[in-house]
Design a protein around this motif. Sequence first.
Motif, PDB file in Angstrom:
ATOM      1  N   VAL A  61       0.812  -1.094  -0.081  1.00 32.80           N
ATOM      2  CA  VAL A  61      -0.038  -0.007   0.017  1.00 32.80           C
ATOM      3  C   VAL A  61       0.822   1.290   0.014  1.00 32.80           C
ATOM      4  O   VAL A  61       0.739   2.154  -0.901  1.00 32.80           O
ATOM      5  CB  VAL A  61      -0.868  -0.023   1.327  1.00 32.80           C
ATOM      6  CG1 VAL A  61      -1.768   1.315   1.430  1.00 32.80           C
ATOM      7  CG2 VAL A  61      -2.014  -0.842   1.012  1.00 32.80           C
ATOM      8  N   ARG A  62       1.843   1.370   0.952  1.00 35.67           N
ATOM      9  CA  ARG A  62       2.791   2.339   0.934  1.00 35.67           C
ATOM     10  C   ARG A  62       3.478   2.791  -0.155  1.00 35.67           C
ATOM     11  O   ARG A  62       3.665   3.970  -0.707  1.00 35.67           O
ATOM     12  CB  ARG A  62       3.675   2.267   2.218  1.00 35.67           C
ATOM     13  CG  ARG A  62       2.868   2.267   3.413  1.00 35.67           C
ATOM     14  CD  ARG A  62       3.768   2.356   4.523  1.00 35.67           C
ATOM     15  NE  ARG A  62       3.315   2.028   5.955  1.00 35.67           N
ATOM     16  CZ  ARG A  62       2.618   3.222   6.513  1.00 35.67           C
ATOM     17  NH1 ARG A  62       2.831   4.216   6.138  1.00 35.67           N
ATOM     18  NH2 ARG A  62       1.909   2.688   7.830  1.00 35.67           N
ATOM     19  N   HIS A  63       4.015   1.608  -1.080  1.00 29.38           N
ATOM     20  CA  HIS A  63       4.678   1.841  -2.278  1.00 29.38           C
ATOM     21  C   HIS A  63       3.822   2.051  -3.514  1.00 29.38           C
ATOM     22  O   HIS A  63       4.085   2.755  -4.376  1.00 29.38           O
ATOM     23  CB  HIS A  63       5.674   0.686  -2.559  1.00 29.38           C
ATOM     24  CG  HIS A  63       6.426   0.472  -3.689  1.00 29.38           C
ATOM     25  ND1 HIS A  63       7.812   1.424  -3.464  1.00 29.38           N
ATOM     26  CD2 HIS A  63       6.435   0.211  -4.634  1.00 29.38           C
ATOM     27  CE1 HIS A  63       8.139   1.449  -4.743  1.00 29.38           C
ATOM     28  NE2 HIS A  63       7.453   0.522  -5.520  1.00 29.38           N
ATOM     29  N   HIS A  64       2.586   1.173  -3.625  1.00 32.19           N
ATOM     30  CA  HIS A  64       2.103   1.392  -4.871  1.00 32.19           C
ATOM     31  C   HIS A  64       0.772   2.020  -4.753  1.00 32.19           C
ATOM     32  O   HIS A  64       0.003   2.376  -5.808  1.00 32.19           O
ATOM     33  CB  HIS A  64       1.585  -0.153  -5.398  1.00 32.19           C
ATOM     34  CG  HIS A  64       2.809  -0.941  -5.764  1.00 32.19           C
ATOM     35  ND1 HIS A  64       3.639  -0.790  -6.971  1.00 32.19           N
ATOM     36  CD2 HIS A  64       3.576  -2.001  -5.163  1.00 32.19           C
ATOM     37  CE1 HIS A  64       4.519  -1.658  -7.169  1.00 32.19           C
ATOM     38  NE2 HIS A  64       4.648  -2.242  -5.886  1.00 32.19           N
ATOM     39  N   VAL A  65       0.079   2.182  -3.597  1.00 31.90           N
ATOM     40  CA  VAL A  65      -1.176   2.917  -3.502  1.00 31.90           C
ATOM     41  C   VAL A  65      -0.865   4.329  -3.153  1.00 31.90           C
ATOM     42  O   VAL A  65      -0.846   5.319  -4.010  1.00 31.90           O
ATOM     43  CB  VAL A  65      -2.285   2.290  -2.866  1.00 31.90           C
ATOM     44  CG1 VAL A  65      -3.478   3.017  -2.566  1.00 31.90           C
ATOM     45  CG2 VAL A  65      -2.451   0.872  -3.126  1.00 31.90           C
ATOM     46  N   VAL A  66      -0.633   4.715  -1.863  1.00 30.64           N
ATOM     47  CA  VAL A  66      -0.324   6.042  -1.462  1.00 30.64           C
ATOM     48  C   VAL A  66       0.419   5.726   0.010  1.00 30.64           C
ATOM     49  O   VAL A  66      -0.259   4.824   1.002  1.00 30.64           O
ATOM     50  CB  VAL A  66      -1.709   6.554  -1.227  1.00 30.64           C
ATOM     51  CG1 VAL A  66      -2.703   6.113  -0.307  1.00 30.64           C
ATOM     52  CG2 VAL A  66      -1.187   8.199  -0.926  1.00 30.64           C
ATOM     53  N   ASP A  67       1.165   6.343   0.325  1.00 31.86           N
ATOM     54  CA  ASP A  67       2.145   6.584   1.676  1.00 31.86           C
ATOM     55  C   ASP A  67       1.529   7.640   2.316  1.00 31.86           C
ATOM     56  O   ASP A  67       1.737   8.766   2.093  1.00 31.86           O
ATOM     57  CB  ASP A  67       3.530   6.655   1.516  1.00 31.86           C
ATOM     58  CG  ASP A  67       4.380   6.545   2.777  1.00 31.86           C
ATOM     59  OD1 ASP A  67       3.981   6.611   3.760  1.00 31.86           O
ATOM     60  OD2 ASP A  67       5.375   6.325   2.602  1.00 31.86           O
ATOM     61  N   PRO A  74      -4.938  15.379   2.399  1.00 28.86           N
ATOM     62  CA  PRO A  74      -5.092  14.987   3.513  1.00 28.86           C
ATOM     63  C   PRO A  74      -6.236  13.843   3.729  1.00 28.86           C
ATOM     64  O   PRO A  74      -6.068  12.762   4.357  1.00 28.86           O
ATOM     65  CB  PRO A  74      -5.675  16.133   4.356  1.00 28.86           C
ATOM     66  CG  PRO A  74      -5.228  17.239   3.791  1.00 28.86           C
ATOM     67  CD  PRO A  74      -5.129  16.913   2.258  1.00 28.86           C
ATOM     68  N   ALA A  75      -7.365  13.872   2.716  1.00 31.26           N
ATOM     69  CA  ALA A  75      -8.292  12.863   2.892  1.00 31.26           C
ATOM     70  C   ALA A  75      -7.797  11.482   2.246  1.00 31.26           C
ATOM     71  O   ALA A  75      -8.097  10.477   2.672  1.00 31.26           O
ATOM     72  CB  ALA A  75      -9.167  13.193   1.742  1.00 31.26           C
ATOM     73  N   ARG A  76      -6.702  11.476   1.204  1.00 27.80           N
ATOM     74  CA  ARG A  76      -6.098  10.186   0.807  1.00 27.80           C
ATOM     75  C   ARG A  76      -5.124   9.777   2.015  1.00 27.80           C
ATOM     76  O   ARG A  76      -5.082   8.558   2.144  1.00 27.80           O
ATOM     77  CB  ARG A  76      -5.359  10.609  -0.547  1.00 27.80           C
ATOM     78  CG  ARG A  76      -6.307  10.450  -1.594  1.00 27.80           C
ATOM     79  CD  ARG A  76      -5.442  10.731  -2.983  1.00 27.80           C
ATOM     80  NE  ARG A  76      -4.315  10.042  -3.316  1.00 27.80           N
ATOM     81  CZ  ARG A  76      -4.458   8.688  -3.866  1.00 27.80           C
ATOM     82  NH1 ARG A  76      -5.560   8.459  -4.375  1.00 27.80           N
ATOM     83  NH2 ARG A  76      -3.387   8.038  -3.933  1.00 27.80           N
ATOM     84  N   ALA A  77      -4.518  10.639   2.527  1.00 22.27           N
ATOM     85  CA  ALA A  77      -3.535  10.273   3.478  1.00 22.27           C
ATOM     86  C   ALA A  77      -4.417   9.737   4.616  1.00 22.27           C
ATOM     87  O   ALA A  77      -3.993   8.405   5.143  1.00 22.27           O
ATOM     88  CB  ALA A  77      -2.711  11.222   4.258  1.00 22.27           C
TER      89      ALA A  77
END
Length: 92
Positions: A61-67, A74-77
Amino acid sequence: MTHLSKDPAKLVSRVRRLQGQLDAVARQLEGGADCGDVLQLVASIRGALNGLILELIDDHVRHHVVDPAHEADPARAKGASDLLAVLRTYLK
């Protein structure tokens, strides 16, 4: 595979420990061990496997989607952080 973990040797070590535990189950079954002992070992294997799965999913997730630590939105994080928190709880 380098993006899967900061320490791939650590992941390989975990897999080898799991292999050893599975071999121990086979020995116990072949040796007629008490069912409670076998069940306890299988439960510990399940926990170890869930820990490995969680680490792999987290890295993915952290590498391919979002870290979440490096996401400007902020919403995606928050969404990524919430997903990882739910997975930690589910795979506990």
